[in-house]
Design an enzyme around this catalytic site. Sequence first.
Site, PDB file in Angstrom:
ATOM      1  N   LYS A  10       0.822  -1.215   0.000  1.00 52.32           N
ATOM      2  CA  LYS A  10       0.000   0.000   0.000  1.00 52.32           C
ATOM      3  C   LYS A  10       0.861   1.273   0.000  1.00 52.32           C
ATOM      4  O   LYS A  10       2.071   1.216   0.232  1.00 52.32           O
ATOM      5  CB  LYS A  10      -0.925  -0.033   1.219  1.00 52.32           C
ATOM      6  CG  LYS A  10      -1.944  -1.189   1.175  1.00 52.32           C
ATOM      7  CD  LYS A  10      -2.961  -1.042   2.303  1.00 52.32           C
ATOM      8  CE  LYS A  10      -3.969  -2.182   2.277  1.00 52.32           C
ATOM      9  NZ  LYS A  10      -5.051  -1.981   3.279  1.00 52.32           N
ATOM     10  N   TYR A  50     -12.424  -2.256  -3.872  1.00 50.17           N
ATOM     11  CA  TYR A  50     -12.929  -2.456  -2.514  1.00 50.17           C
ATOM     12  C   TYR A  50     -14.458  -2.393  -2.441  1.00 50.17           C
ATOM     13  O   TYR A  50     -15.009  -2.109  -1.368  1.00 50.17           O
ATOM     14  CB  TYR A  50     -12.320  -1.412  -1.576  1.00 50.17           C
ATOM     15  CG  TYR A  50     -10.902  -1.741  -1.129  1.00 50.17           C
ATOM     16  CD1 TYR A  50     -10.639  -2.904  -0.391  1.00 50.17           C
ATOM     17  CD2 TYR A  50      -9.835  -0.901  -1.414  1.00 50.17           C
ATOM     18  CE1 TYR A  50      -9.349  -3.203   0.046  1.00 50.17           C
ATOM     19  CE2 TYR A  50      -8.537  -1.198  -0.979  1.00 50.17           C
ATOM     20  CZ  TYR A  50      -8.319  -2.354  -0.249  1.00 50.17           C
ATOM     21  OH  TYR A  50      -7.046  -2.654   0.192  1.00 50.17           O
ATOM     22  N   PHE A  58     -15.649   2.814   7.107  1.00 49.02           N
ATOM     23  CA  PHE A  58     -14.272   3.194   6.775  1.00 49.02           C
ATOM     24  C   PHE A  58     -14.024   3.292   5.268  1.00 49.02           C
ATOM     25  O   PHE A  58     -12.908   3.586   4.847  1.00 49.02           O
ATOM     26  CB  PHE A  58     -13.285   2.210   7.424  1.00 49.02           C
ATOM     27  CG  PHE A  58     -13.490   0.753   7.041  1.00 49.02           C
ATOM     28  CD1 PHE A  58     -13.015   0.246   5.835  1.00 49.02           C
ATOM     29  CD2 PHE A  58     -14.142  -0.106   7.904  1.00 49.02           C
ATOM     30  CE1 PHE A  58     -13.204  -1.088   5.492  1.00 49.02           C
ATOM     31  CE2 PHE A  58     -14.341  -1.453   7.567  1.00 49.02           C
ATOM     32  CZ  PHE A  58     -13.865  -1.936   6.351  1.00 49.02           C
ATOM     33  N   ARG A  86      -1.425 -14.387   4.252  1.00 49.01           N
ATOM     34  CA  ARG A  86      -2.149 -13.782   5.385  1.00 49.01           C
ATOM     35  C   ARG A  86      -1.369 -13.957   6.688  1.00 49.01           C
ATOM     36  O   ARG A  86      -1.334 -13.058   7.525  1.00 49.01           O
ATOM     37  CB  ARG A  86      -3.564 -14.355   5.478  1.00 49.01           C
ATOM     38  CG  ARG A  86      -4.403 -13.940   4.276  1.00 49.01           C
ATOM     39  CD  ARG A  86      -5.841 -14.393   4.387  1.00 49.01           C
ATOM     40  NE  ARG A  86      -6.578 -13.638   5.385  1.00 49.01           N
ATOM     41  CZ  ARG A  86      -7.043 -12.399   5.208  1.00 49.01           C
ATOM     42  NH1 ARG A  86      -6.833 -11.775   4.075  1.00 49.01           N
ATOM     43  NH2 ARG A  86      -7.726 -11.786   6.163  1.00 49.01           N
ATOM     44  N   THR A  92      -5.134  -7.404  10.496  1.00 47.26           N
ATOM     45  CA  THR A  92      -5.449  -6.155   9.778  1.00 47.26           C
ATOM     46  C   THR A  92      -5.014  -4.929  10.573  1.00 47.26           C
ATOM     47  O   THR A  92      -4.462  -3.985  10.020  1.00 47.26           O
ATOM     48  CB  THR A  92      -6.976  -6.081   9.527  1.00 47.26           C
ATOM     49  OG1 THR A  92      -7.381  -7.280   8.856  1.00 47.26           O
ATOM     50  CG2 THR A  92      -7.341  -4.879   8.672  1.00 47.26           C
ATOM     51  N   ARG A 103       2.802  -6.433   9.000  1.00 48.69           N
ATOM     52  CA  ARG A 103       2.066  -5.288   9.564  1.00 48.69           C
ATOM     53  C   ARG A 103       2.639  -4.855  10.906  1.00 48.69           C
ATOM     54  O   ARG A 103       2.713  -3.653  11.199  1.00 48.69           O
ATOM     55  CB  ARG A 103       0.574  -5.604   9.656  1.00 48.69           C
ATOM     56  CG  ARG A 103      -0.092  -5.520   8.265  1.00 48.69           C
ATOM     57  CD  ARG A 103      -1.474  -6.089   8.295  1.00 48.69           C
ATOM     58  NE  ARG A 103      -2.218  -5.853   7.058  1.00 48.69           N
ATOM     59  CZ  ARG A 103      -3.220  -6.617   6.653  1.00 48.69           C
ATOM     60  NH1 ARG A 103      -3.581  -7.674   7.366  1.00 48.69           N
ATOM     61  NH2 ARG A 103      -3.854  -6.334   5.538  1.00 48.69           N
TER      62      ARG A 103
HETATM   63  P1  CMP Z   1      -7.408  -4.619   3.520  1.00 44.94           P
HETATM   64  O1  CMP Z   1      -6.920  -6.003   3.715  1.00 44.94           O
HETATM   65  O2  CMP Z   1      -6.794  -3.850   2.414  1.00 44.94           O
HETATM   66  O3  CMP Z   1      -8.997  -4.641   3.308  1.00 44.94           O
HETATM   67  C1  CMP Z   1      -9.807  -3.517   3.617  1.00 44.94           C
HETATM   68  C2  CMP Z   1      -9.079  -2.481   4.397  1.00 44.94           C
HETATM   69  O4  CMP Z   1      -9.895  -1.564   5.094  1.00 44.94           O
HETATM   70  C3  CMP Z   1      -8.231  -3.109   5.459  1.00 44.94           C
HETATM   71  O5  CMP Z   1      -7.148  -3.796   4.875  1.00 44.94           O
HETATM   72  C4  CMP Z   1      -7.884  -1.909   6.343  1.00 44.94           C
HETATM   73  O6  CMP Z   1      -6.737  -1.227   5.883  1.00 44.94           O
HETATM   74  C5  CMP Z   1      -9.094  -0.983   6.128  1.00 44.94           C
HETATM   75  N1  CMP Z   1      -9.883  -0.841   7.354  1.00 44.94           N
HETATM   76  C6  CMP Z   1     -10.077   0.315   8.031  1.00 44.94           C
HETATM   77  N2  CMP Z   1     -10.862   0.131   9.101  1.00 44.94           N
HETATM   78  C7  CMP Z   1     -11.179  -1.188   9.115  1.00 44.94           C
HETATM   79  C8  CMP Z   1     -11.959  -2.014   9.986  1.00 44.94           C
HETATM   80  N3  CMP Z   1     -12.575  -1.531  11.051  1.00 44.94           N
HETATM   81  N4  CMP Z   1     -12.051  -3.340   9.689  1.00 44.94           N
HETATM   82  C9  CMP Z   1     -11.448  -3.858   8.599  1.00 44.94           C
HETATM   83  N5  CMP Z   1     -10.698  -3.123   7.738  1.00 44.94           N
HETATM   84  C10 CMP Z   1     -10.553  -1.812   7.993  1.00 44.94           C
END
Ligand code: CMP
Length: 140
Positions: A10, A50, A58, A86, A92, A103
């Site tokens: 990213k 997305y 979000f 993963r 996340t 991460r």
């Molecule tokens: P990603 O795996 O790219 O998929 C969706 C993205 O939304 C996630 O990573 C996060 O960077 C972002 N995001 C922000 N807030 C949330 C949340 N509460 N739960 C999940 N994803 C979130």
Amino acid sequence: MTERTLSIIKPDAVAKNVIGQIVARFEGAGLKVVAARLTQLSQADAEAFYAVHKARPFFKDLVSFMISGPVFVQVLEGEGAILKNRDLMGATDPKKAEKGTIRADFADSIDANAVHGSDAAETAANEIAFFFPGMQIHSR
Ligand code: CMP
């Protein structure tokens, strides 16, 4: 089973100049990069990619973050690639990510969380087709 998964480094991690360090983790775990490019997403691209999160609170912030700078999109191939990626990424939310994960080591917040990875076989197929339609995959 040999699988393919989509990985995105990213804008936060690209800006930190750690593309190579992140790719080295994939390669070190036995995943091969079979397609890759650095690209700037448009708002329409990010919204489409997305789309499953469209109704989430979000979504707007996620889209504006993902278009804030270039991203490095790649297809990773290997044994159990989806789960392996993963595991390498960690949770996340980087605050919850296990020590030694991408991460935990490179991400600053749940939005600026360094990497995206497909979460299942069906999403992997869709996400790979989104960025690499046609013949741009080089398995070896
Ligand atoms: P990603 O795996 O790219 O998929 C969706 C993205 O939304 C996630 O990573 C996060 O960077 C972002 N995001 C922000 N807030 C949330 C949340 N509460 N739960 C999940 N994803 C979130």
